[in-house]
Design a protein around this motif. Structure first.
Motif, short mmCIF file in Angstrom:
data_model
loop_
_atom_site.label_atom_id
_atom_site.label_comp_id
_atom_site.label_asym_id
_atom_site.label_seq_id
_atom_site.Cartn_x
_atom_site.Cartn_y
_atom_site.Cartn_z
N PRO A 1 1.17 -1.44 -0.07
CA PRO A 1 -0.18 -0.49 0.10
C PRO A 1 1.27 1.03 -0.05
N LEU B 1 0.03 3.81 -8.04
CA LEU B 1 0.80 3.94 -6.18
C LEU B 1 1.58 3.17 -5.71
N GLY C 1 -0.19 -1.50 -7.30
CA GLY C 1 0.17 -1.18 -5.70
C GLY C 1 -1.14 -1.87 -5.02
N GLY C 2 -0.72 -2.30 -3.99
CA GLY C 2 -1.55 -3.10 -2.83
C GLY C 2 -1.17 -5.16 -3.54
N ASP C 3 -2.24 -5.22 -3.72
CA ASP C 3 -1.89 -6.89 -4.01
C ASP C 3 -2.92 -6.68 -5.85
N VAL D 1 -6.27 -7.40 -6.45
CA VAL D 1 -7.95 -7.56 -6.09
C VAL D 1 -7.88 -6.20 -6.46
N PHE D 2 -8.67 -5.45 -7.23
CA PHE D 2 -9.11 -4.39 -8.21
C PHE D 2 -7.52 -3.57 -9.01
N SER E 1 -2.80 -5.68 0.33
CA SER E 1 -3.80 -4.57 -0.19
C SER E 1 -4.23 -3.24 0.83
N SER E 2 -4.21 -2.60 0.25
CA SER E 2 -4.84 -0.84 1.02
C SER E 2 -6.16 -1.53 1.57
N MET F 1 -11.42 3.40 -4.91
CA MET F 1 -11.92 4.16 -5.90
C MET F 1 -13.05 4.78 -6.05
N VAL G 1 -9.03 7.09 4.37
CA VAL G 1 -7.73 6.63 4.91
C VAL G 1 -7.20 7.41 3.19
N TRP H 1 -3.32 8.15 1.35
CA TRP H 1 -2.52 8.02 1.22
C TRP H 1 -2.28 6.77 2.52
N ALA H 2 -2.92 5.78 3.00
CA ALA H 2 -2.87 5.21 3.81
C ALA H 2 -1.46 4.65 3.72
N PRO I 1 -5.63 9.36 -3.56
CA PRO I 1 -6.07 7.65 -2.81
C PRO I 1 -6.66 7.48 -2.07
N ALA I 2 -7.88 7.08 -1.15
CA ALA I 2 -8.42 6.42 -0.42
C ALA I 2 -9.25 5.14 0.11
N VAL I 3 -9.23 5.11 0.56
CA VAL I 3 -10.13 3.89 1.08
C VAL I 3 -10.74 3.57 2.17
N1 SAH Z 1 -4.90 -3.15 -5.63
C1 SAH Z 1 -4.53 -2.25 -4.71
C2 SAH Z 1 -6.06 -1.04 -4.95
C3 SAH Z 1 -5.98 -0.66 -6.50
S1 SAH Z 1 -6.73 -0.06 -7.15
C4 SAH Z 1 -4.84 -2.64 -2.87
O1 SAH Z 1 -4.92 -4.62 -3.32
O2 SAH Z 1 -5.07 -1.95 -2.49
C5 SAH Z 1 -6.39 1.59 -6.72
C6 SAH Z 1 -7.06 2.03 -5.22
O3 SAH Z 1 -6.72 1.71 -4.39
C7 SAH Z 1 -7.08 3.62 -4.69
O4 SAH Z 1 -7.91 4.63 -5.74
C8 SAH Z 1 -7.56 3.62 -3.58
O5 SAH Z 1 -8.96 3.53 -3.37
C9 SAH Z 1 -6.82 1.97 -2.63
N2 SAH Z 1 -5.13 2.15 -2.36
C10 SAH Z 1 -4.21 1.71 -3.14
N3 SAH Z 1 -2.95 2.70 -2.36
C11 SAH Z 1 -3.73 3.34 -1.54
C12 SAH Z 1 -3.05 4.56 0.07
N4 SAH Z 1 -1.90 4.40 0.23
N5 SAH Z 1 -3.80 4.14 0.37
C13 SAH Z 1 -5.47 4.64 0.29
N6 SAH Z 1 -5.87 4.37 -0.75
C14 SAH Z 1 -5.30 3.14 -1.54
#
Ligand code: SAH
Length: 527
Positions: free
Chosen positions: A22, A47, A98-100, A103-104, A128-129, A182, A208, A210-211, A238-240
């Motif tokens: 994340p 990301l 970014g993240g996993d 996952v999206f 994942s975020s 997203m 959250v 820029w988590a 970007p926010a969750v």
């Molecule tokens: N595969 C990623 C998600 C990709 S979709 C995962 O598993 O995290 C992109 C979205 O992820 C962003 O719009 C936001 O909603 C979220 N995201 C990813 N990194 C983030 C972060 N550091 N802080 C907050 N939201 C984040």
């Protein structure tokens, strides 16, 4: 044969779909690091923390495929085609997401494109975020006894434009925690859909952004008011988003944002090699660190003379070190001349301060004398305690420009002193150092809460950059000599470390910002 035309790689074309986590570099998996280190091509997204690109081999091809909403750099089909082309060319490809990746992240589409074309791929899951974002805000997405279901959904599509893949009526009725990615730009229509479908307007909600990074911000509200709050606070991607009772746990469980230096942007001005020690300590306390090296350590002008003194060091009764850099320069050369630590002979070793002493111990040598107060005058007293200095041979290892009081005072007491000029500090111009250039640009643009200085030469060379310190920017100094250089330049010192040790320096900075002090500066920049 160069690495590029190694025959083995031809057959070994392989794409790793890798989760980059994340944002926090510490949340990248060991497996991810391993495949990045072996990559020939890295294709990365917006990301992904770009710091991990430094793990790739120097000659790896680095391709940015990032998408920021609205500004697509490469279309998905183009990315798929690119990955396929590189794998077919026999490359070890890392597709960093970014993240996993599943996952999206459209990682599934990329995997399918590779699989259907018969290209080899492997998946390295990431943090994942969807769970790490809430976790860093102090929100467990499930909680035994209360919440036993978790729904993750995308807010990518506007529910009112039709064709949304998310069934909001069903979502509104689903028990447990709901996490949305997203969707910050569409919070208003999304929350309205949920409310219309019968969701409770009082349902706790949190965003959250820029988590897991030093820029993390959390906004708390309810399903009924979170969209308005986000709009008012200009809370952008970007926010969750998290919806559910678990949001209330944040009151007790918030931890990341409560660290002493969280929300502080602090400049570290040491040399590139030395910055790491202070930077990592400040980061561990929650600070966002900008490294702007202002000085660089170079070989002394008369390297030959230094080498001769190092060679003859075993003929002295004392070798006195006045800085960690001097220790590095000395032993760097010593172990090129000798293969055996015992070649240092029976000399006794003195260090002016704790940082210097620590560096000596890094070379597995004990320190025989070290004054309580890290100044030359105290060191002279300390050496006197060990016996008369009359006719004692002493080698003083120092920088080209530092104060010469030590040699002078020792000579006055009858010692026979030689000075080994081990290195010189020169201004860091940062040519070819893109990291430094962007750090400097960022500092000029956004400023910082505090600038730290660890030596007089860092002060001098920072001021030579002619970047004015904005009003309210605090200044921290490693010790009295650095503070004097600052005062002489008309710069007010807010914090002075009680000792030359970096742990003490970092602790003094944290103390300066601690709420217990009750000062106005204890208010964090980020809310
Ligand atoms: N595969 C990623 C998600 C990709 S979709 C995962 O598993 O995290 C992109 C979205 O992820 C962003 O719009 C936001 O909603 C979220 N995201 C990813 N990194 C983030 C972060 N550091 N802080 C907050 N939201 C984040």
């Amino acid at each position: 044969m160069s690495k590029k035309d190694k025959p083995s790689s031809g057959a070994a074309g392989l794409c790793h779909l890798v989760g980059a986590g994340p944002g926090d570099l510490g949340l990248v998996t060991l497996r991810a690091k391993e495949v990045i280190e072996a990559a020939e091509v890295v294709v990365y997204d917006y990301l992904c923390n770009p710091e991990m690109l430094a793990w790739a081999p120097k000659d790896a091809e680095i391709i940015y495929a990032g998408k920021k909403a609205g500004a697509h750099t490469l279309r998905q089909e183009e990315i798929n085609a690119l990955l396929l082309e590189k794998v077919r060319a026999g490359k070890r490809v890392v597709r960093l997401k970014g993240g996993d990746p599943f996952v999206f992240g459209r990682g599934g589409e990329e995997a399918l494109a590779l699989a259907r074309a018969g290209a080899r791929f492997e998946v390295v899951p990431g943090v994942s975020s969807t769970v790490a974002g809430p976790a860093y805000a102090g929100i467990p997405v499930t909680q035994r006894g209360h919440v036993s279901q978790l729904t993750i959904f995308t807010g990518h599509e506007d529910p009112e434009k039709g064709g949304s893949a998310v069934d909001f009526a069903q979502l509104a009725q689903a028990p447990g925690t709901k996490v949305m990615l997203m969707g910050v730009e569409r919070l208003e229509p999304i929350s309205r859909q949920l409310l219309d479908a019968g969701a409770d307007p009082a349902l706790p909600a949190a965003l959250v952004r820029w988590a897991t990074t030093p820029r993390q911000q959390t906004l708390v509200g309810t399903l009924g008011d979170i969209a308005a709050k986000a709009a008012a606070a200009k809370f952008e991607a970007p926010a969750v988003a998290v919806f559910g009772e678990v949001v209330n746990l944040r009151d007790e469980l918030s931890w990341f944002e409560r660290r002493p230096l969280f929300g502080r942007r602090i400049v570290v001005t040491r040399t590139r090699q030395q910055a790491g020690g202070l930077s990592s300590r400040l980061r561990a306390l929650g600070a966002e660190v900008i490294e702007i090296p202002t000085i660089r350590i170079e070989e002394p002008a008369n390297l030959r003379e230094f080498a001769e003194l190092v060679r003859d060091a075993h003929t002295y009764e004392w070798v006195v070190f006045t800085s960690p850099n001097g220790v590095d320069a000395f032993f760097g050369l010593f172990y090129r001349l000798y293969k055996d630590a015992r070649s240092i002979g029976g000399v006794r070793i003195a260090a002016v301060g704790p940082a210097t002493a620590a560096r000596i111990r890094d070379f597995h040598l004990a320190v025989d004398a070290q004054p309580e107060k890290a100044v030359a005058e105290s060191l002279v007293e300390e050496l006197q305690k060990e016996g008369s200095l009359e006719n004692v041979n002493i080698l003083v290892v120092r920088a080209e420009t530092t104060r010469e009081v030590l040699a002078r005072d020792l000579s006055k007491l009858g010692a026979i002193v030689d000075e080994a000029i081990a290195y010189r500090t020169v201004p860091e111009t940062g040519e070819g150092d893109a990291g430094r250039a962007s750090a400097l640009a960022r500092f000029k643009e956004e400023g910082a809460d505090m600038v730290t200085f660890a030596s007089g030469s860092a002060v001098e060379n920072f001021l030579a950059l002619k970047v004015p310190l904005a009003k309210g920017t605090r200044v921290a100094s490693l010790g009295p000599i650095t503070s004097k250089a600052l005062k002489d330049a008309g710069v007010l010192v807010d914090v002075q470390s009680p000792g030359a040790d970096l742990d003490q320096f970092a602790a003094a900075i944290a103390k300066f910002y601690s709420p217990e002090k009750g000062n106005e500066h204890s208010r964090a920049r980020a809310s």
